[in-house]
Design a protein around this motif. Structure first.
Motif, PDB file in Angstrom:
ATOM      1  N   ILE A 114       1.013  -1.103  -0.015  1.00 20.36           N
ATOM      2  CA  ILE A 114       0.008  -0.128  -0.150  1.00 20.36           C
ATOM      3  C   ILE A 114       0.952   1.230   0.115  1.00 20.36           C
ATOM      4  CG2 ILE A 114      -1.934   1.323   1.260  1.00 20.36           C
ATOM      5  CD1 ILE A 114      -2.951  -1.245   2.341  1.00 20.36           C
ATOM      6  N   MET A 115       0.543   2.165  -0.955  1.00 26.38           N
ATOM      7  CA  MET A 115       1.569   3.262  -0.902  1.00 26.38           C
ATOM      8  C   MET A 115       0.829   4.603  -1.423  1.00 26.38           C
ATOM      9  SD  MET A 115       4.023   2.528  -3.971  1.00 26.38           S
ATOM     10  CE  MET A 115       3.262   1.884  -5.657  1.00 26.38           C
ATOM     11  N   GLY A 116       1.153   5.568  -0.905  1.00 22.58           N
ATOM     12  CA  GLY A 116       0.711   6.904  -1.329  1.00 22.58           C
ATOM     13  C   GLY A 116       0.583   7.917  -0.363  1.00 22.58           C
ATOM     14  N   ASP A 117      -0.021   8.943  -0.652  1.00 21.63           N
ATOM     15  CA  ASP A 117      -0.595  10.080   0.120  1.00 21.63           C
ATOM     16  C   ASP A 117      -1.620   9.664   1.088  1.00 21.63           C
ATOM     17  OD1 ASP A 117      -0.883  12.334   1.803  1.00 21.63           O
ATOM     18  OD2 ASP A 117      -1.223  13.670  -0.126  1.00 21.63           O
ATOM     19  N   MET A 118      -1.175   9.231   2.324  1.00 17.77           N
ATOM     20  CA  MET A 118      -2.268   8.844   3.530  1.00 17.77           C
ATOM     21  C   MET A 118      -3.227   9.827   3.839  1.00 17.77           C
ATOM     22  SD  MET A 118      -1.076   5.623   2.968  1.00 17.77           S
ATOM     23  CE  MET A 118      -1.675   4.696   4.017  1.00 17.77           C
ATOM     24  N   ASN A 119      -2.688  11.170   4.061  1.00 13.89           N
ATOM     25  CA  ASN A 119      -3.085  12.322   4.723  1.00 13.89           C
ATOM     26  C   ASN A 119      -3.492  12.135   6.040  1.00 13.89           C
ATOM     27  OD1 ASN A 119      -3.302  14.841   3.330  1.00 13.89           O
ATOM     28  ND2 ASN A 119      -4.668  14.049   1.830  1.00 13.89           N
ATOM     29  N   PHE A 120      -2.879  11.256   6.951  1.00 17.93           N
ATOM     30  CA  PHE A 120      -3.032  11.194   8.168  1.00 17.93           C
ATOM     31  C   PHE A 120      -1.537  10.527   8.675  1.00 17.93           C
ATOM     32  CE2 PHE A 120      -4.161   6.714   6.911  1.00 17.93           C
ATOM     33  CZ  PHE A 120      -3.657   5.997   7.912  1.00 17.93           C
ATOM     34  N   VAL A 121      -1.244  10.488   9.765  1.00 20.13           N
ATOM     35  CA  VAL A 121      -0.131   9.784  10.744  1.00 20.13           C
ATOM     36  C   VAL A 121      -0.457   9.012  11.609  1.00 20.13           C
ATOM     37  CG1 VAL A 121       1.579  11.577  10.161  1.00 20.13           C
ATOM     38  CG2 VAL A 121       0.476  11.618  12.301  1.00 20.13           C
ATOM     39  N   GLU A 122       0.301   7.916  11.933  1.00 19.07           N
ATOM     40  CA  GLU A 122      -0.161   6.870  12.853  1.00 19.07           C
ATOM     41  C   GLU A 122       0.577   7.428  14.270  1.00 19.07           C
ATOM     42  OE1 GLU A 122      -0.564   2.659  11.520  1.00 19.07           O
ATOM     43  OE2 GLU A 122       0.969   3.215   9.979  1.00 19.07           O
ATOM     44  N   VAL A 135      -7.278  14.451  11.659  1.00 20.25           N
ATOM     45  CA  VAL A 135      -7.738  13.543  10.642  1.00 20.25           C
ATOM     46  C   VAL A 135      -6.819  12.180  11.130  1.00 20.25           C
ATOM     47  CG1 VAL A 135      -5.630  14.235   9.496  1.00 20.25           C
ATOM     48  CG2 VAL A 135      -7.536  13.348   8.155  1.00 20.25           C
ATOM     49  N   ASP A 136      -6.146  12.188  12.206  1.00 18.92           N
ATOM     50  CA  ASP A 136      -5.036  11.207  12.341  1.00 18.92           C
ATOM     51  C   ASP A 136      -6.190   9.902  12.934  1.00 18.92           C
ATOM     52  OD1 ASP A 136      -3.000  12.174  11.262  1.00 18.92           O
ATOM     53  OD2 ASP A 136      -2.307  13.112  13.152  1.00 18.92           O
ATOM     54  N   GLU A 137      -7.380  10.336  13.206  1.00 17.23           N
ATOM     55  CA  GLU A 137      -8.247   9.356  13.936  1.00 17.23           C
ATOM     56  C   GLU A 137      -8.699   8.248  12.904  1.00 17.23           C
ATOM     57  OE1 GLU A 137     -11.856  11.116  15.344  1.00 17.23           O
ATOM     58  OE2 GLU A 137     -10.760  12.531  16.637  1.00 17.23           O
ATOM     59  N   ALA A 138      -8.470   8.718  11.358  1.00 18.19           N
ATOM     60  CA  ALA A 138      -8.506   7.539  10.364  1.00 18.19           C
ATOM     61  C   ALA A 138      -7.677   6.321  10.646  1.00 18.19           C
ATOM     62  CB  ALA A 138      -8.271   8.211   9.051  1.00 18.19           C
ATOM     63  N   GLU A 139      -6.805   6.536  11.577  1.00 17.12           N
ATOM     64  CA  GLU A 139      -5.718   5.513  11.609  1.00 17.12           C
ATOM     65  C   GLU A 139      -6.470   4.180  11.977  1.00 17.12           C
ATOM     66  OE1 GLU A 139      -3.362   2.595  13.759  1.00 17.12           O
ATOM     67  OE2 GLU A 139      -4.604   4.160  14.930  1.00 17.12           O
ATOM     68  N   GLU A 140      -7.509   4.360  12.871  1.00 14.81           N
ATOM     69  CA  GLU A 140      -8.167   3.209  13.606  1.00 14.81           C
ATOM     70  C   GLU A 140      -8.929   2.385  12.374  1.00 14.81           C
ATOM     71  OE1 GLU A 140     -11.049   4.785  16.512  1.00 14.81           O
ATOM     72  OE2 GLU A 140      -9.568   5.828  17.597  1.00 14.81           O
ATOM     73  N   SER A 141      -9.451   2.914  11.484  1.00 13.38           N
ATOM     74  CA  SER A 141     -10.093   2.449  10.154  1.00 13.38           C
ATOM     75  C   SER A 141      -9.068   1.729   9.364  1.00 13.38           C
ATOM     76  CB  SER A 141     -10.894   3.472   9.279  1.00 13.38           C
ATOM     77  OG  SER A 141     -11.912   4.045  10.107  1.00 13.38           O
ATOM     78  N   PHE A 142      -7.902   2.435   9.257  1.00 17.62           N
ATOM     79  CA  PHE A 142      -6.748   1.832   8.633  1.00 17.62           C
ATOM     80  C   PHE A 142      -6.297   0.713   9.329  1.00 17.62           C
ATOM     81  CE2 PHE A 142      -2.105   1.954   7.554  1.00 17.62           C
ATOM     82  CZ  PHE A 142      -2.040   1.314   6.427  1.00 17.62           C
ATOM     83  N   ARG A 143      -6.215   0.635  10.405  1.00 23.68           N
ATOM     84  CA  ARG A 143      -5.501  -0.470  11.153  1.00 23.68           C
ATOM     85  C   ARG A 143      -6.090  -1.760  10.874  1.00 23.68           C
ATOM     86  NH1 ARG A 143      -6.410   0.358  17.245  1.00 23.68           N
ATOM     87  NH2 ARG A 143      -5.565   2.428  16.679  1.00 23.68           N
ATOM     88  N   SER A 144      -7.309  -1.901  10.725  1.00 30.68           N
ATOM     89  CA  SER A 144      -7.872  -3.304  10.378  1.00 30.68           C
ATOM     90  C   SER A 144      -7.098  -3.796   9.361  1.00 30.68           C
ATOM     91  CB  SER A 144      -9.282  -3.278  10.474  1.00 30.68           C
ATOM     92  OG  SER A 144      -9.944  -2.592   9.553  1.00 30.68           O
ATOM     93  N   LEU A 145      -7.062  -3.122   8.373  1.00 30.40           N
ATOM     94  CA  LEU A 145      -6.729  -3.317   6.900  1.00 30.40           C
ATOM     95  C   LEU A 145      -5.210  -3.927   7.101  1.00 30.40           C
ATOM     96  CD1 LEU A 145      -7.243  -3.321   3.839  1.00 30.40           C
ATOM     97  CD2 LEU A 145      -6.441  -1.304   3.756  1.00 30.40           C
ATOM     98  N   LYS A 146      -4.462  -3.089   7.674  1.00 28.25           N
ATOM     99  CA  LYS A 146      -3.123  -3.200   7.795  1.00 28.25           C
ATOM    100  C   LYS A 146      -2.614  -4.623   8.590  1.00 28.25           C
ATOM    101  CE  LYS A 146      -0.776  -1.014  11.011  1.00 28.25           C
ATOM    102  NZ  LYS A 146      -0.033   0.216  11.672  1.00 28.25           N
TER     103      LYS A 146
END
Length: 317
Positions: A114-122, A135-146
């Protein structure tokens, strides 16, 4: 290579295909193609088997693009993303990607990159000032995918707590590591040469790159030596080359008229080529080393400053 904010339409793609036929561009345009968002995966045809048969899926037009490529004996799935700035929009994007992949799990068994401009940090270490933004709250949604695909932030895994930033707000000290590359955990160990470098002068983002190696691939040498462009354009080298070339032409003419086994046009050319090559290497070392040393010094100073805990953030920037 994954590119964001492409703003490409059919006309742009046709022009790219004409000017750079060695590239295979997979584009995913936003509804307003030439004004907002847009993402593309750019492949070098010479590095792929059957590049025309590369499969791709637009998960979210202009935001999430998935490609399946044949690299050596592997089928590689690459997800390129361009995350929204809004908190809810970012959460929704990652949830939609996760749902889409779940619905297509028989067709797409895994995501390798997975690569690109995530527009949030972990992690807050990836922002200046050091904090987590909304916007870094999006990390929670991304975490399950990771976790689902066993993906790692390769640069962070190999660099510990070191600080590096890929986005800088013009006229401000604000910066973030928004652009990242996630690899399957076993691929991280096969990666090397992680870099974060300025891309285009007009861009406020830096480009992140990495080399992936195949441990089963035979070792390939550096290939034949070629004279660097910096040398061929160097005035001092041209001054050295001109009289030698003139003498070479005279020697060839003489060798043709007085040909022997030891001295003939072929041996004259070999001597000339070796002589010019020796001077080119010597001059190349002088021309290149000065610029490289200065670039390395400045980059080292930047990294030292950004990672010095004794310097407060205000002074550091």
């Amino acid at each position: 290579m994954a590119i964001q904010e492409t703003h490409l339409d059919a006309g742009h793609l046709a022009t790219i295909a004409t000017l750079w036929p060695s590239l295979h561009v997979i584009n995913s345009a936003h509804a307003n193609a030439t004004s907002t968002a847009g993402i593309a995966i750019v492949l070098n045809k010479s590095h792929l088997l059957n590049p025309e048969k590369t499969s791709h899926w637009e998960i979210i037009p202009g935001r999430a693009l998935l490609a399946q490529i044949k690299w050596r004996d592997r089928e590689v799935f690459i997800l390129a993303v361009y995350g929204p700035n809004g908190v809810q929009e970012s959460k929704d994007m990652w949830s939609s990607i996760d749902t889409w992949l779940d619905e297509h799990k028989l067709e797409i068994p895994a995501i390798d990159i997975i690569m690109g401009d995530m527009n949030f940090v972990e992690d807050e270490i990836d922002r200046v000032p050091t904090r987590l933004a909304a916007v870094d709250e999006a990390e929670e949604s991304f975490r399950s995918l990771k976790l689902r695909f066993d993906l790692q932030d390769g640069w962070r895994k190999l660099n510990g707590d070191r600080k590096e930033y890929t986005w800088r707000r013009p006229g401000s000290r604000e910066r973030s590591r928004l652009d990242r590359i996630y690899l399957k955990s076993n691929w991280t160990e096969e990666s090397r040469h992680w870099q974060c470098k300025p891309a285009l002068p007009s861009s406020d983002h830096w480009m992140v790159s990495v080399d992936l190696t195949d441990n089963l691939c035979p070792e390939v040498g550096e290939g034949r030596w070629a004279m660097p462009n910096a040398v061929t354009e160097d005035y001092e080298f041209k001054a050295i080359l001109k009289p030698r070339t003139q003498q070479f032409l005279r020697d060839v003419k003489h060798a043709r008229a007085n040909r022997t086994t030891a001295r003939n046009p072929q041996t004259v050319f070999e001597t000339f080529k070796d002589d010019v090559g020796q001077h080119a290497r010597s001059r190349g070392a002088a021309v290149g080393s000065t610029a490289k040393r200065e670039e390395a010094r400045l980059d080292s100073e930047r990294k030292r400053t950004e990672n010095d805990p004794t310097i407060d953030e205000e002074t550091r920037q």
